[in-house]
Enzyme design. Structure first.
Site, mmCIF file in Angstrom:
data_model
loop_
_atom_site.group_PDB
_atom_site.id
_atom_site.type_symbol
_atom_site.label_atom_id
_atom_site.label_comp_id
_atom_site.label_asym_id
_atom_site.label_seq_id
_atom_site.Cartn_x
_atom_site.Cartn_y
_atom_site.Cartn_z
ATOM 1 N N ASP A 1 -1.003 -6.112 -0.047
ATOM 2 C CA ASP A 1 -1.359 -5.492 1.229
ATOM 3 C C ASP A 1 -2.860 -5.291 1.331
ATOM 4 O OD1 ASP A 1 0.817 -5.016 2.902
ATOM 5 O OD2 ASP A 1 1.344 -3.118 1.931
ATOM 6 N N LYS B 1 -1.066 -9.292 3.033
ATOM 7 C CA LYS B 1 -0.269 -8.852 4.190
ATOM 8 C C LYS B 1 -1.124 -7.933 5.055
ATOM 9 C CE LYS B 1 3.403 -5.907 3.890
ATOM 10 N NZ LYS B 1 2.895 -4.749 4.667
ATOM 11 N N GLU C 1 9.859 -4.062 10.170
ATOM 12 C CA GLU C 1 10.225 -2.735 9.638
ATOM 13 C C GLU C 1 10.683 -1.790 10.747
ATOM 14 O OE1 GLU C 1 7.339 -0.911 7.009
ATOM 15 O OE2 GLU C 1 8.536 0.928 6.875
ATOM 16 N N GLU D 1 -0.906 -5.466 8.753
ATOM 17 C CA GLU D 1 -0.036 -4.877 9.765
ATOM 18 C C GLU D 1 -0.518 -5.278 11.156
ATOM 19 O OE1 GLU D 1 0.581 -0.682 9.092
ATOM 20 O OE2 GLU D 1 1.290 -1.037 7.051
ATOM 21 N N ASP E 1 0.841 -1.206 0.000
ATOM 22 C CA ASP E 1 0.000 0.000 0.000
ATOM 23 C C ASP E 1 0.872 1.250 0.000
ATOM 24 O OD1 ASP E 1 0.888 -0.211 2.595
ATOM 25 O OD2 ASP E 1 -1.079 0.023 3.527
ATOM 26 N N SER E 2 2.196 1.072 0.034
ATOM 27 C CA SER E 2 3.117 2.190 -0.206
ATOM 28 C C SER E 2 2.849 2.809 -1.575
ATOM 29 C CB SER E 2 4.574 1.721 -0.116
ATOM 30 O OG SER E 2 4.785 0.590 -0.948
HETATM 31 O O1 KIV Z 1 3.595 -1.108 1.645
HETATM 32 C C1 KIV Z 1 4.764 -1.513 1.541
HETATM 33 O O2 KIV Z 1 5.462 -1.272 0.559
HETATM 34 C C2 KIV Z 1 5.315 -2.296 2.643
HETATM 35 C C3 KIV Z 1 6.786 -2.529 2.619
HETATM 36 C C4 KIV Z 1 7.446 -1.291 3.098
HETATM 37 C C5 KIV Z 1 7.163 -3.717 3.402
HETATM 38 O O3 KIV Z 1 4.606 -2.679 3.527
#
Ligand code: KIV
Length: 289
Positions: A90, A120, A189, A122, A51-52
């Site tokens: 994510d 994924k 992280e 968090e 989600d970056s």
């Molecule tokens: O969203 C993302 O790119 C991430 C990475 C920084 C692991 O969670």
């Protein structure tokens, strides 16, 4: 979903990643588009549709505004562009925290609409139950502990974790809980080396570090960071290219050529054999022949 023929596709799976614990270092990068996924696929064990993308590709100041629809669109593109790496997507802020059922609904959409192999999430106090709920229903889950970008508003910024003994204990406990709940791997992280090594030693799932030292089972970076697409990169990123200055140089040269009428030249022009320019109304395939 993929443009590759089925027989060409043998992706690395969640059990493959899990079994690499303590072995050769695992390689992961983020990807949001098909062309980038195509370039990364061979070198990577795992591609994360992070989600970056909200910050890297959409210009948001955090990942909070990212929606499930955005993640699914990026996930579909990355699946089309890759064929070997495991693809994990994510679950974005707001799509999974309320309860395990909400997370299951979001994760099922991701799995069905993209064909990716896992999601994924968090960490947070309720997340181990959610991980267990998803894994029990056939969805591979990657955990994420330490600096959790979706918690930016609670944390008051993107802050490294583990500065106090209590915080270190809590990050370790979250990694334990996620692994016990069935996560096949954990992103660690923004923590100091000693904590990263402690987590990696303590849990049975492989760890992917980002800003978490060489003491993890593998590494993950945001691709645009390591390619030098931004003026500033965090201390933990190594720049393997300087694409921002290369793009700026190329675009400047193009603009100069267009303004000076040097581009396009004859070599970049289609002719129809009569010395006349091609008919503008011709179909695109005829104009290109
Ligand atoms: O969203 C993302 O790119 C991430 C990475 C920084 C692991 O969670």
């Amino acid at each position: 979903m993929s443009t590759h023929r089925k027989s060409e596709v043998r992706r690395i799976s969640a059990p493959d990643i899990f079994q690499r614990k303590g072995g050769d270092p695992l390689v992961a990068l983020t990807a949001y588009t098909a062309p980038m996924a195509r370039l990364l696929d061979d070198a990577c064990d795992l591609l994360l549709v992070g989600d970056s993308t909200g910050m890297v590709a959409h210009g948001f100041s955090s990942t909070v505004p990212v929606t499930l629809d955005m993640m699914i669109l990026h996930g579909q593109a990355v699946m089309r562009g890759s064929r070997k790496a495991m693809v994990v997507i994510d679950l974005p802020f707001g799509s999974y925290e309320a309860n395990p059922e909400a997370a299951y609904g979001a994760a099922v959409r991701v799995m069905k609409e993209t064909g990716a192999q896992g999601v994924k999430v968090e960490s947070g106090p309720t997340i181990p139950d959610t991980i267990r709920y998803l894994v029990d229903r056939g969805i591979p889950v990657m955990g994420h502990v330490g600096l959790c970008p979706q918690a930016v508003n609670i944390d008051g910024g993107f802050k490294a974790k583990g500065r106090t003994a209590a915080e270190r204990q809590s990050v370790l406990a979250q990694a334990h809980a996620a692994t016990e709940a069935g996560a096949f791997a954990i992103v660690v992280e923004g923590v100091a080396e000693s904590l990263a090594r402690g987590i990696t030693k303590a849990i049975g799932a492989p760890t992917f570090g980002i800003g978490a030292s060489a003491g993890c089972d593998g590494q993950i970076l945001v691709t645009e960071d390591m390619l030098g697409m931004f003026e500033w990169t965090p201390k933990f990123v190594r720049r393997y290219a300087n694409l921002a200055s290369e793009i700026t140089r190329a675009v400047g040269a193009y603009a100069e050529d267009v303004r000076a009428r040097r581009f396009p030249a004859a070599a970049e022009t289609y002719f129809n054999g009569t010395g006349q320019p091609p008919l503008l109304e011709a179909a695109p395939d005829q104009r290109l022949s």
